[in-house]
Design a protein around this motif. Structure first.
Motif, short mmCIF file in Angstrom:
data_model
loop_
_atom_site.label_atom_id
_atom_site.label_comp_id
_atom_site.label_asym_id
_atom_site.label_seq_id
_atom_site.Cartn_x
_atom_site.Cartn_y
_atom_site.Cartn_z
N GLY A 1 -58.35 61.06 -46.24
CA GLY A 1 -58.89 62.34 -45.81
C GLY A 1 -59.44 63.16 -46.95
O GLY A 1 -59.25 62.83 -48.13
N MET A 2 -60.14 64.23 -46.58
CA MET A 2 -60.63 65.20 -47.54
C MET A 2 -60.22 66.58 -47.06
O MET A 2 -60.34 66.90 -45.88
N GLY A 3 -59.69 67.38 -48.00
CA GLY A 3 -59.22 68.71 -47.65
C GLY A 3 -59.85 69.79 -48.48
O GLY A 3 -60.26 69.57 -49.63
N TRP A 4 -59.93 70.98 -47.90
CA TRP A 4 -60.42 72.18 -48.57
C TRP A 4 -59.32 73.23 -48.49
O TRP A 4 -58.40 73.14 -47.69
N GLY A 5 -59.40 74.26 -49.31
CA GLY A 5 -58.37 75.29 -49.30
C GLY A 5 -57.08 74.76 -49.90
O GLY A 5 -57.07 74.11 -50.95
N TYR A 6 -55.96 75.02 -49.23
CA TYR A 6 -54.64 74.63 -49.74
C TYR A 6 -54.57 73.13 -49.99
O TYR A 6 -53.99 72.68 -50.98
N LEU A 7 -55.15 72.34 -49.09
CA LEU A 7 -55.11 70.89 -49.23
C LEU A 7 -56.06 70.37 -50.31
O LEU A 7 -55.98 69.20 -50.68
N GLY A 8 -56.95 71.24 -50.79
CA GLY A 8 -57.94 70.81 -51.78
C GLY A 8 -57.81 71.47 -53.12
O GLY A 8 -58.74 71.42 -53.94
N ASN A 9 -56.66 72.10 -53.40
CA ASN A 9 -56.51 72.87 -54.63
C ASN A 9 -56.65 72.04 -55.90
O ASN A 9 -57.06 72.56 -56.95
N ALA A 10 -56.33 70.76 -55.84
CA ALA A 10 -56.42 69.93 -57.05
C ALA A 10 -57.86 69.65 -57.45
O ALA A 10 -58.14 69.28 -58.60
N ALA A 11 -58.81 69.81 -56.51
CA ALA A 11 -60.24 69.63 -56.79
C ALA A 11 -60.50 68.28 -57.46
O ALA A 11 -61.20 68.19 -58.48
N ARG B 1 -55.82 74.37 -40.62
CA ARG B 1 -54.43 74.79 -40.80
C ARG B 1 -54.39 76.26 -41.19
O ARG B 1 -55.13 76.70 -42.07
N ASP B 2 -53.49 77.00 -40.53
CA ASP B 2 -53.25 78.41 -40.88
C ASP B 2 -54.58 79.16 -40.97
O ASP B 2 -54.87 79.84 -41.96
N PHE B 3 -55.40 79.03 -39.90
CA PHE B 3 -56.79 79.45 -39.99
C PHE B 3 -57.02 80.94 -39.73
O PHE B 3 -58.16 81.36 -39.60
N GLY B 4 -56.00 81.74 -39.66
CA GLY B 4 -56.19 83.18 -39.52
C GLY B 4 -55.12 83.92 -40.29
O GLY B 4 -54.10 83.37 -40.69
N GLY B 5 -55.34 85.19 -40.52
CA GLY B 5 -54.31 86.03 -41.13
C GLY B 5 -54.26 85.91 -42.63
O GLY B 5 -55.28 85.81 -43.31
N THR B 6 -53.04 85.92 -43.17
CA THR B 6 -52.88 85.92 -44.62
C THR B 6 -53.16 84.56 -45.22
O THR B 6 -53.34 84.44 -46.43
N GLY B 7 -53.16 83.50 -44.42
CA GLY B 7 -53.59 82.19 -44.88
C GLY B 7 -52.75 81.60 -45.98
O GLY B 7 -53.27 81.09 -46.98
N PHE B 8 -51.42 81.63 -45.84
CA PHE B 8 -50.55 81.02 -46.85
C PHE B 8 -50.98 79.58 -47.15
O PHE B 8 -51.01 79.16 -48.30
N PHE B 9 -51.26 78.82 -46.08
CA PHE B 9 -51.60 77.40 -46.24
C PHE B 9 -52.98 77.10 -45.67
O PHE B 9 -53.24 76.00 -45.21
N GLU B 10 -53.87 78.07 -45.71
CA GLU B 10 -55.17 77.93 -45.07
C GLU B 10 -55.93 76.71 -45.62
O GLU B 10 -56.12 76.58 -46.83
N SER B 11 -56.34 75.83 -44.71
CA SER B 11 -57.01 74.59 -45.11
C SER B 11 -57.90 74.11 -43.98
O SER B 11 -57.68 74.43 -42.81
N ILE C 1 -50.92 79.26 -37.50
CA ILE C 1 -51.40 78.51 -36.34
C ILE C 1 -52.36 77.43 -36.84
O ILE C 1 -53.25 77.70 -37.65
N ASP C 2 -52.16 76.20 -36.36
CA ASP C 2 -53.01 75.08 -36.73
C ASP C 2 -53.61 74.47 -35.47
O ASP C 2 -53.05 74.56 -34.38
N VAL C 3 -54.73 73.78 -35.65
CA VAL C 3 -55.34 73.04 -34.55
C VAL C 3 -56.06 71.83 -35.12
O VAL C 3 -56.58 71.87 -36.25
N LYS C 4 -56.04 70.72 -34.37
CA LYS C 4 -56.71 69.49 -34.80
C LYS C 4 -57.41 68.86 -33.61
O LYS C 4 -56.86 68.83 -32.50
N PHE C 5 -58.63 68.36 -33.84
CA PHE C 5 -59.45 67.76 -32.79
C PHE C 5 -59.80 66.32 -33.17
O PHE C 5 -60.19 66.06 -34.31
N ARG C 6 -59.71 65.43 -32.22
CA ARG C 6 -60.14 64.05 -32.44
C ARG C 6 -61.63 63.94 -32.18
O ARG C 6 -62.11 64.29 -31.10
N LEU C 7 -62.39 63.47 -33.15
CA LEU C 7 -63.83 63.31 -33.02
C LEU C 7 -64.22 61.90 -32.58
O LEU C 7 -65.21 61.72 -31.88
#
Length: 705
Positions: free
Chosen positions: A168-178, A141-151, A120-126
């Motif tokens: 953009g800036m990402g954490w978790g799956y989207l930020g793996n390259a650091a 992204r994928d913010f609960g459970g096993t978190g395959f793509f949690e970001s 389950i994903d959710v996005k909010f416009r600020l």
């Protein structure tokens, strides 16, 4: 989130949902979208939701947009549905098929089925884009459970002509390259490292991981070509695909390229990812605000310029009201200056259209000495609403005598007056009645097969003993199914909770013909705005007993409150009449609120004791679109710990409620429900009462109608 041994069920039934699950519907739609204009478009990314290929953007689809997506590459198949609930909020539900891994290592358990995951994903416009400032959004992204793509991610988008720039800036799956430092780490040390991966029972939101650990920048552009159907995409992503759920994937390049071709309501995309992987996708788009169905219906009556010579002729009025306005006439009362009709609205779910059609019929059937039309609408055998129409104002408005015509201003809705009801002459209430409804139950994510089904009909009937007392029964007849694929029926996960719902397989696979319910009920209006009911018998598939409910619901109020109390015993799944030993007292304080700051939205709070004797609250969020389609979600938070609950951690689900009017060529009322429950276990489970007062009194302050 990974699937448990519990199957996930759904059904579409005329009376509503019986079992949890998921499904998709199609309807005739006519929609205009911002993405049809050069330079202002949006499209879906591989995981679902507005974005480029693998990375999200700050863009939002038009409010009410629904996109059904299928994307495919070498390791993953992804099915998703993305809904723009508000112009500032996007939500996505996704199933992922991991081609490189099996569902389990035990072939007797799941055969050669590959691993399935849901997210389950959710996005909010600020911040909305302006002349100088970019659009800014934050998402999870994928913010609960096993978190395959949690970001988690923060994105900026700025358009220049036909080119849309994204950063953009990402954490978790989207930020793996650091590829950059985490700015939050400079604020607090706890943000410098991300807690370990999945743990516990899943289903819970991992707040302690948000915006923590390595971070990466990602960017991209989307170009609307001079050829209107074609858009091109280029992105630089912040994921290195090491320790991916599909394995350690080789990434030859962090650059991905793609193209999107639009054809009607479909988008087709082709992309090249990681410098070595070809991907493609198909997306179907519709708008829930503008979904519609062509109707075959009589034209509204034209009111003559002179009605002074008209005389009331009772013959034919009932037929005219039914055929032209969908109103079933039960009774009428005529005086020198008022005409009152009593009945039920079975067509034209739009109340204002129904009143206008009724008013036009009465205006052409009655003399001009009548000053007021009174319309009393019933639900079952209870009067719900009295609509008082100023005849003179209505006639002038219906004739368009002025430029500022407003037919709605010519009538008011109110509590039925005692004097109006004293004049009612309604025929006797006793007698038999019958009904037939179809059902389709689906299972997604079972180990034996990803898709399983059961279909058939519900045969219902009853006898009206008196105005407010009836006996009701429903039989379930299964006509086709493949539920025989179930390897075993009882879930093998032990919890301290009583098995109040997790015997679901035994109940739905036991017999071809079974008794859904058999009960006697009483329902009445106690005093103005207060309703009550009592019932007893076999109340639902799994429980029988006795119960009662009271509800306070004023006409056209945004607030209602009620209380239900039930003493029930668990029915046997071995036959239709026996019971198991388990008994419980369950009940809730029910609060229904339509907040003004969330248009066309209803929040429901059910506070009390659930079937497993756990205590807490079930919170339901429902959003209505202009078409009448309602999208909802709920979660039950009780004193049961996630460890005791089992996989999923707590009861939650989603549903889509669809008016039958969207599928019918003639105006109609009623609706069906498509539910999706990720994992159904025993905590936070409510009794499926056969009749709910909030549904019976819907006409008092319509939300679903």
């Amino acid at each position: 989130m990974s699937f448990s041994r519990n199957a996930v069920f759904c059904c579409l039934v005329a009376a509503g949902a019986l079992l949890p699950g998921a499904a998709v519907f199609a309807a005739s739609v006519e929609a205009e979208h911002s993405w049809q204009l050069p330079g202002s478009g949006v499209s879906q990314m591989a995981h679902g939701g507005v974005g480029l290929i693998q990375t999200p953007t700050a863009r939002m689809a038009p409010a009410g947009d629904l996109s059904i997506n299928y994307t495919d590459n070498e390791e993953y198949r992804l099915w998703s549905v993305s809904i723009q609930l508000f112009d500032w909020m996007e939500s996505t539900v996704r199933y992922t098929d991991v081609r490189t891994r099996l569902y389990s290592d035990d072939p007797n358990f799941s055969g050669d089925q590959t691993l399935k995951d849901k997210g389950i994903d959710v996005k909010f416009r600020l911040l909305q884009e302006s002349t100088y400032l970019p659009q800014v959004s934050v998402g999870f992204r994928d913010f609960g459970g096993t978190g395959f793509f949690e970001s988690e991610f923060i994105t900026l988008s700025k358009r220049w002509g036909n080119v849309d720039f994204h950063l953009g800036m990402g954490w978790g799956y989207l930020g793996n390259a650091a590829n950059t430092s985490n700015p939050f780490c400079e604020i607090k040390d706890s943000f410098c490292s991300r807690p370990g991966g999945f743990g516990g029972q899943g289903g819970k939101i991992d707040y302690d991981q948000f915006f923590k650990g390595p971070a990466s920048l990602f960017a991209g552009i989307e170009y609307q070509t001079p050829w209107q159907p074609l858009r091109l995409k280029l992105e630089y992503e912040g994921n290195d695909y090491k320790n991916d759920r599909a394995g350690d994937l080789v990434q030859d390049s962090a650059w991905n390229i793609g193209a999107v071709y639009r054809w009607g309501n479909f988008n087709f995309d082709l992309n090249y990812q990681r410098g070595n992987t070809l991907g493609f996708g198909v997306h179907y788009n519709m708008n829930l605000h503008t979904a519609s169905q062509i109707k075959v219906k009589p034209a509204p009556r034209i009111i003559p310029d002179d009605i002074s010579a008209q005389q009331y002729q009772p013959d034919g009025l009932a037929e005219a009201l039914y055929s032209e306005a969908g109103f079933v006439l039960r009774g009428r009362h005529y005086s020198d200056n008022e005409f009152t009709i009593y009945g039920s609205q079975v067509g034209y779910r739009d109340f204002d259209e129904a009143v206008e059609r009724i008013g036009r019929i009465l205006a052409t059937e009655l003399p001009d000495t009548v000053e007021r039309y009174r319309i009393v609408n019933y639900s079952g055998h209870l009067p719900m609403v009295e609509t008082v129409v100023d005849a003179d104002k209505f006639i002038r408005a219906a004739r368009y005598d002025s430029l500022n015509t407003d037919i709605k201003s010519t009538y008011v809705r109110q509590q039925p007056e005692a004097a109006t009801m004293a004049q009612a002459k309604i025929p006797g209430y006793s007698g038999f009645y019958t009904g037939l409804e179809t059902f389709w139950i689906q299972s997604f994510g079972s180990p034996e097969a990803f898709y399983m089904y059961q279909g058939g009909v519900f045969l219902s009937g009853g006898y009206q003993l008196a105005r407010n007392v009836s006996i009701n029964a429903t039989a379930k007849v299964t006509l086709l199914e493949n539920f025989d694929k179930f390897n075993f029926k009882v879930d093998n996960q032990n919890t301290p909770l009583p098995r109040v719902r997790s015997y679901i397989r035994e109940y739905v696979t036991g017999r071809t013909v079974s008794m859904e319910n058999l009960f006697i009920s009483w329902q009445d209006e106690l005093v103005s705005d207060w309703y009550a009911q009592a019932y007893g018998g076999y109340l639902e598939t799994m429980y029988g007993g006795v119960g009662g409910e009271v509800l306070y619901r004023p006409v056209d109020s945004n607030f209602a409150v009620g209380l239900d109390v039930n003493y029930v015993q668990q029915r046997s799944f071995e036959n239709d009449v026996d019971f198991f030993d388990y008994k419980t007292l369950t009940g809730h304080l029910n609060v229904y609120w339509q907040p003004e700051f969330l248009p066309d939205t209803r929040l429901t709070f059910n506070i009390g004791r659930f079937l497993a004797k756990d205590k807490g609250v079930n919170i339901d969020f429902a959003k209505r679109f202009d078409s009448g389609i309602i999208v909802g979600a709920y979660a039950a938070i009780t004193n049961v710990s996630s460890a005791d609950y089992g996989e999923g951690s707590f009861t939650k689900g989603f549903y889509l409620s669809i008016p039958f009017d969207l599928f019918s060529l003639r105006p109609s009322t009623g609706r069906g429900t498509l539910p999706w429950v990720p994992i159904a276990r025993d905590g936070g489970q409510s009794l499926n009462r056969p009749i709910r007062l909030i549904d019976s009194t819907e006409q008092r302050s319509p939300f679903y109608d």
